[in-house]
Design an enzyme around this catalytic site. Structure first.
Site, PDB file in Angstrom:
ATOM      1  N   ASN A   7     -24.288  30.462  -0.934  1.00 51.93           N
ATOM      2  CA  ASN A   7     -22.992  30.776  -0.341  1.00 51.93           C
ATOM      3  C   ASN A   7     -22.281  31.682  -1.333  1.00 51.93           C
ATOM      4  OD1 ASN A   7     -20.182  30.804   0.178  1.00 51.93           O
ATOM      5  ND2 ASN A   7     -20.301  28.906   1.324  1.00 51.93           N
ATOM      6  N   GLU A  34     -21.401  32.759   4.194  1.00 51.39           N
ATOM      7  CA  GLU A  34     -20.024  33.198   3.963  1.00 51.39           C
ATOM      8  C   GLU A  34     -19.988  34.631   3.433  1.00 51.39           C
ATOM      9  OE1 GLU A  34     -15.942  30.887   2.840  1.00 51.39           O
ATOM     10  OE2 GLU A  34     -17.754  30.056   1.956  1.00 51.39           O
ATOM     11  N   ASP A 143     -25.213  26.285   3.229  1.00 50.94           N
ATOM     12  CA  ASP A 143     -24.096  25.441   2.827  1.00 50.94           C
ATOM     13  C   ASP A 143     -23.823  24.498   3.991  1.00 50.94           C
ATOM     14  OD1 ASP A 143     -21.711  24.278   2.164  1.00 50.94           O
ATOM     15  OD2 ASP A 143     -20.565  26.142   2.057  1.00 50.94           O
ATOM     16  N   ASN A 145     -22.001  21.748   3.780  1.00 53.26           N
ATOM     17  CA  ASN A 145     -20.683  21.123   3.615  1.00 53.26           C
ATOM     18  C   ASN A 145     -20.717  19.605   3.793  1.00 53.26           C
ATOM     19  OD1 ASN A 145     -18.429  22.744   2.782  1.00 53.26           O
ATOM     20  ND2 ASN A 145     -18.743  23.993   4.614  1.00 53.26           N
ATOM     21  N   ASP A 214     -25.237  22.338  -0.902  1.00 52.76           N
ATOM     22  CA  ASP A 214     -26.169  23.404  -0.530  1.00 52.76           C
ATOM     23  C   ASP A 214     -27.598  22.878  -0.604  1.00 52.76           C
ATOM     24  OD1 ASP A 214     -24.298  26.053  -0.676  1.00 52.76           O
ATOM     25  OD2 ASP A 214     -23.731  24.592  -2.209  1.00 52.76           O
ATOM     26  N   ASP A 246     -17.790  29.906  -5.666  1.00 52.78           N
ATOM     27  CA  ASP A 246     -17.612  28.492  -5.985  1.00 52.78           C
ATOM     28  C   ASP A 246     -18.892  27.697  -5.728  1.00 52.78           C
ATOM     29  OD1 ASP A 246     -17.262  28.998  -3.286  1.00 52.78           O
ATOM     30  OD2 ASP A 246     -15.596  27.623  -3.016  1.00 52.78           O
ATOM     31  N   HIS A 247     -19.938  28.371  -5.255  1.00 47.59           N
ATOM     32  CA  HIS A 247     -21.255  27.767  -5.062  1.00 47.59           C
ATOM     33  C   HIS A 247     -22.268  28.431  -5.989  1.00 47.59           C
ATOM     34  CE1 HIS A 247     -20.469  25.686  -1.109  1.00 47.59           C
ATOM     35  NE2 HIS A 247     -19.463  26.551  -1.140  1.00 47.59           N
TER      36      HIS A 247
END
Length: 257
Positions: A7, A34, A143, A145, A214, A246-247
């Site tokens: 991501n 994303e 991802d 989530n 992930d 952030d991943h």
């Protein structure tokens, strides 16, 4: 065969760093989430420079998924039947008897928000779609989530019932696994705590207050062909001025035969 999933949280922001990462990490296929860019602005030639063909399903400012591959892929499928057409969250493509899919599951905002029911519905539709794929070798990265196990979050007691660690979404993620898929990282590191996402706020990365959201899932018949599985936490530390996602990327290597 080396496969990665990442991501990137905006391809516009991360394209240069992704370019560098691909040069250093000799992956055959990378599944992106994303990307936050429309199809007409996807940087096809930029990735051709490092040897990748691009397959993408994007939208402006939000969501978007893509597959970069050193090999030509066929039978590209975009979107899930019955899910919001305006949200670009699923793409798959075929290579011989393999199907590769990139998935970006909705965050859901909070268990009290209407978006949470949409997230649960997406996970159901995703499971039904994956079960219906006819090819024997399926690799699904993305991802999701959702952190499934207690070990997949920094504090399971504190986070219990919160978004990405709510029992309803954990159950639906487990249902995907139970439908014929193997979590490659959990398979190779059953007792290892390692995260792929950390909030930008409150020094979460440096405190290691993260979650493993992930995954690269493989169909059960590929389970014994997993050579390695890892999370590249160092890539976030080394991004520097290029600003990290952030991943972190997750990677697997599987034997083709």
């Amino acid at each position: 065969m080396k496969i990665a999933s990442w991501n990137v949280n905006s391809l516009k922001m991360r394209a240069e760093y992704l370019h560098i990462w691909l040069e250093k990490n000799d992956v055959d296929i990378i599944l992106l989430q994303e990307i936050k860019t429309t199809d007409d602005k996807f940087p096809v030639s930029f990735f051709q420079e490092v040897g990748y063909r691009s397959y993408y399903y994007g939208q402006k400012s939000y969501n978007g998924v893509a597959i970069l591959s050193k090999m030509t892929l066929e039978n590209v499928v975009k979107g899930l039947d019955g899910y919001l057409e305006e949200e670009k969250r699923f793409i798959s493509a075929q290579l011989g008897d393999f199907v590769f899919a990139s998935v970006y599951v909705p965050n859901g905002k909070s268990p009290e928000d209407p978006a949470f029911k949409i997230k649960l519905s997406f996970l159901e539709k995703l499971k039904n779609h994956l079960v219906g794929i006819p090819k024997p070798n399926t690799v699904v990265g993305g991802d999701f989530n959702v952190a499934v196990r207690d070990i997949d979050v920094w504090d399971p007691v504190y986070l219990d019932g919160s978004i990405c660690f709510h029992s309803s979404e954990r159950q639906r993620m487990q249902a995907i696994l139970d439908s014929g898929f193997v979590d490659s990282f959990a398979k190779t590191h059953p007792d290892k705590q390692s995260f792929s996402w950390w909030d930008y706020r409150d020094g979460a990365f440096h405190k290691n207050h993260g979650m493993r959201l992930d995954y690269i899932l493989v169909s059960e018949n590929l389970s014994d062909r997993i050579v390695s599985s890892s999370i590249d936490r160092e890539s976030r530390k080394k991004a520097g001025e290029l600003k990290p996602s952030d991943h972190s990327p997750v990677l697997i290597e599987i034997r083709e035969r």
